[in-house]
Design a protein around this motif. Structure first.
Motif, mmCIF file in Angstrom:
data_model
loop_
_atom_site.group_PDB
_atom_site.id
_atom_site.type_symbol
_atom_site.label_atom_id
_atom_site.label_comp_id
_atom_site.label_asym_id
_atom_site.label_seq_id
_atom_site.Cartn_x
_atom_site.Cartn_y
_atom_site.Cartn_z
ATOM 1 N N SER A 26 -44.225 -22.130 -14.340
ATOM 2 C CA SER A 26 -44.585 -22.604 -12.994
ATOM 3 C C SER A 26 -45.307 -21.527 -12.194
ATOM 4 O O SER A 26 -45.555 -21.711 -10.990
ATOM 5 C CB SER A 26 -43.325 -23.042 -12.239
ATOM 6 N N ASP A 27 -45.653 -20.408 -12.837
ATOM 7 C CA ASP A 27 -46.275 -19.265 -12.144
ATOM 8 C C ASP A 27 -45.419 -18.803 -10.971
ATOM 9 O O ASP A 27 -45.941 -18.409 -9.915
ATOM 10 C CB ASP A 27 -47.686 -19.614 -11.663
ATOM 11 N N GLY A 28 -44.112 -18.868 -11.164
ATOM 12 C CA GLY A 28 -43.190 -18.398 -10.136
ATOM 13 C C GLY A 28 -42.942 -19.364 -9.002
ATOM 14 O O GLY A 28 -42.222 -19.038 -8.050
ATOM 15 N N ARG A 29 -43.511 -20.561 -9.070
ATOM 16 C CA ARG A 29 -43.317 -21.523 -7.980
ATOM 17 C C ARG A 29 -41.918 -22.142 -8.024
ATOM 18 O O ARG A 29 -41.439 -22.680 -7.028
ATOM 19 C CB ARG A 29 -44.380 -22.615 -8.044
ATOM 20 N N ILE A 30 -41.268 -22.109 -9.177
ATOM 21 C CA ILE A 30 -39.872 -22.523 -9.286
ATOM 22 C C ILE A 30 -39.036 -21.269 -9.495
ATOM 23 O O ILE A 30 -39.329 -20.445 -10.360
ATOM 24 C CB ILE A 30 -39.645 -23.486 -10.466
ATOM 25 N N LEU A 37 -44.887 -29.644 -11.019
ATOM 26 C CA LEU A 37 -43.626 -28.952 -11.270
ATOM 27 C C LEU A 37 -42.653 -29.829 -12.062
ATOM 28 O O LEU A 37 -41.869 -29.305 -12.869
ATOM 29 C CB LEU A 37 -42.993 -28.487 -9.961
ATOM 30 N N LYS A 38 -42.723 -31.128 -11.850
ATOM 31 C CA LYS A 38 -41.954 -32.022 -12.726
ATOM 32 C C LYS A 38 -42.381 -31.825 -14.179
ATOM 33 O O LYS A 38 -41.547 -31.802 -15.086
ATOM 34 C CB LYS A 38 -42.180 -33.495 -12.337
ATOM 35 N N LYS A 39 -43.676 -31.685 -14.380
ATOM 36 C CA LYS A 39 -44.178 -31.504 -15.749
ATOM 37 C C LYS A 39 -43.653 -30.208 -16.365
ATOM 38 O O LYS A 39 -43.330 -30.162 -17.561
ATOM 39 C CB LYS A 39 -45.697 -31.516 -15.753
ATOM 40 N N VAL A 40 -43.550 -29.153 -15.569
ATOM 41 C CA VAL A 40 -42.990 -27.903 -16.075
ATOM 42 C C VAL A 40 -41.553 -28.120 -16.539
ATOM 43 O O VAL A 40 -41.152 -27.677 -17.622
ATOM 44 C CB VAL A 40 -43.048 -26.798 -15.000
ATOM 45 N N ILE A 41 -40.769 -28.812 -15.708
ATOM 46 C CA ILE A 41 -39.384 -29.114 -16.085
ATOM 47 C C ILE A 41 -39.362 -29.959 -17.357
ATOM 48 O O ILE A 41 -38.630 -29.655 -18.311
ATOM 49 C CB ILE A 41 -38.663 -29.864 -14.942
ATOM 50 N N ASP A 42 -40.173 -31.004 -17.390
ATOM 51 C CA ASP A 42 -40.180 -31.926 -18.537
ATOM 52 C C ASP A 42 -40.608 -31.224 -19.823
ATOM 53 O O ASP A 42 -40.023 -31.455 -20.892
ATOM 54 C CB ASP A 42 -41.122 -33.101 -18.271
ATOM 55 N N ASP A 43 -41.632 -30.378 -19.721
ATOM 56 C CA ASP A 43 -42.165 -29.725 -20.922
ATOM 57 C C ASP A 43 -41.155 -28.765 -21.552
ATOM 58 O O ASP A 43 -41.279 -28.426 -22.737
ATOM 59 C CB ASP A 43 -43.450 -28.956 -20.582
#
Length: 344
Positions: free
Chosen positions: A59-63, A257-263
């Motif tokens: 997430s490049d630190g966004r999460i 960010l959902k995609k980061v979680i999902d991936d």
């Protein structure tokens, strides 16, 4: 799935050796992750931290994910499932068996001798949960992963070489199904969350416990008992585990960010976590060997008697599920079919 598992394994290796550090950036969202074991235990260190570091990096630190081990947000392990639904925690890792009756579907994978290796059974459990539980038992949660630990082992003060040796033994078992099984074998089952086991052993509240090797490391079980009964080429039992996020919190995330979680979640991470627990089993077993403890390895003929003794537990469970309006026999068959699908 292979690429994600390879990336996760690389991060896990780094976590084992030195811990992983992700460079900080401005965060869009901070998520609180709550669980019952200390952060140095194998699953928090080799799976949960690996997952959160990967999410933060992707997430490049966004999460940003804050870890709260050992129930630092308050409450007890059986409350974790409701804490994530209520939003006390954004993400939890817990055992459904800590809340008997709350997750009846998960119990099918906890029946005696139904599981195979943890990676295959974890994939089977995730597929089963995604197909059957999202709108029912997991309502209010966004399922991130579902897995099982490695084969259960009996750790005891006195050697357990036969079913008869269990007669009257005060034994801690993790779930409703395993408690029923060991009661059927003549033990006196005592349920408690895993963090309570060391004190219960040291004070004589229990004489034995069933645990996978993996968790014995952080609990120092090999220092509290000298005997370990194993079932080579068979899985006495496993306990199921869920890794879940508050559904509303997940839905509030922007799509990227959902995609980061999902991936980083789903079937691949479930398999990875099951594999982590298998690796942890090797570590825990070696510690017991180094202590010079006694290993009882049952023969195939002996194991058959334990399987026969567990048959009524499965029959009773099927009847109980039928009474709840669920097709117990179909659930057992689906679980067996899914395990066979993923077993190599």
């Amino acid at each position: 799935m292979t690429l994600l598992k390879t990336a996760l394994r690389g991060l896990a290796a780094s976590a084992i050796l030195a811990g992983t550090t992700i460079a900080g950036h401005a965060q869009d969202v901070t998520l609180k992750m709550h669980y019952f074991l200390p952060e140095q235990a194998i699953v928090p260190k080799m799976a949960l931290k690996v997952w959160s570091d990967k999410v933060e990096a992707d997430s490049d630190g966004r999460i940003k994910i804050q870890h709260f081990p050992s129930m630092q947000l308050g409450g007890t392990p059986p409350e974790l499932a409701e804490q994530v639904v209520d939003g006390v925690a954004d993400i939890i890792w817990t055992l459904p068996g800590y809340t008997p009756g709350r997750f009846p579907s998960t119990e099918v994978f906890e029946l005696p001798f139904i599981a195979t290796d943890p990676e295959a059974t974890s994939q089977a459990f995730y597929e089963y949960a995604e197909k059957n539980m999202l709108d029912t038992e997991l309502a209010g949660m966004h399922l991130l992963a579902a897995w099982v630990h490695g084969p259960g082992v009996i750790h005891s003060k006195e050697p357990i070489t036969s079913i008869e040796d269990l007669n009257g033994v005060k034994l801690r078992a993790p779930t409703r199904v395993t408690n029923e099984y060991f009661g059927e074998l003549g033990a006196t089952p005592i349920g408690m969350p895993v963090p309570a086991v060391p004190e219960a052993l040291s004070k004589g509240v229990i004489d034995a416990t069933v645990l996978p090797w993996e968790v014995t490391t952080s609990l120092k079980i090999s220092e509290l008992v000298n005997n370990h009964t194993e079932f080579p080429d068979a899985t006495l039992y496993v306990a199921t585990m869920i890794f879940a996020m508050n559904e509303a919190k997940y839905e509030s995330l922007p799509d990227d960010l959902k995609k980061v979680i999902d991936d980083n979640s789903g079937l691949a991470f479930s398999a990875f976590a099951g594999d982590v627990m298998a690796q942890g089993d090797e570590i825990g077993r070696k510690i017991a060997m180094d202590h010079g403890n006694n290993f009882v390895e049952l023969t195939p003929e002996q194991i058959e008697t334990w399987k026969a003794a567990g048959a009524p537990v499965e029959e009773n469970w099927i009847a109980e599920m039928d009474g709840k309006g669920m097709d117990g026999a179909a659930m057992v068959q689906e679980a067996r079919d899914l395990i066979a699908k993923y077993t190599k």
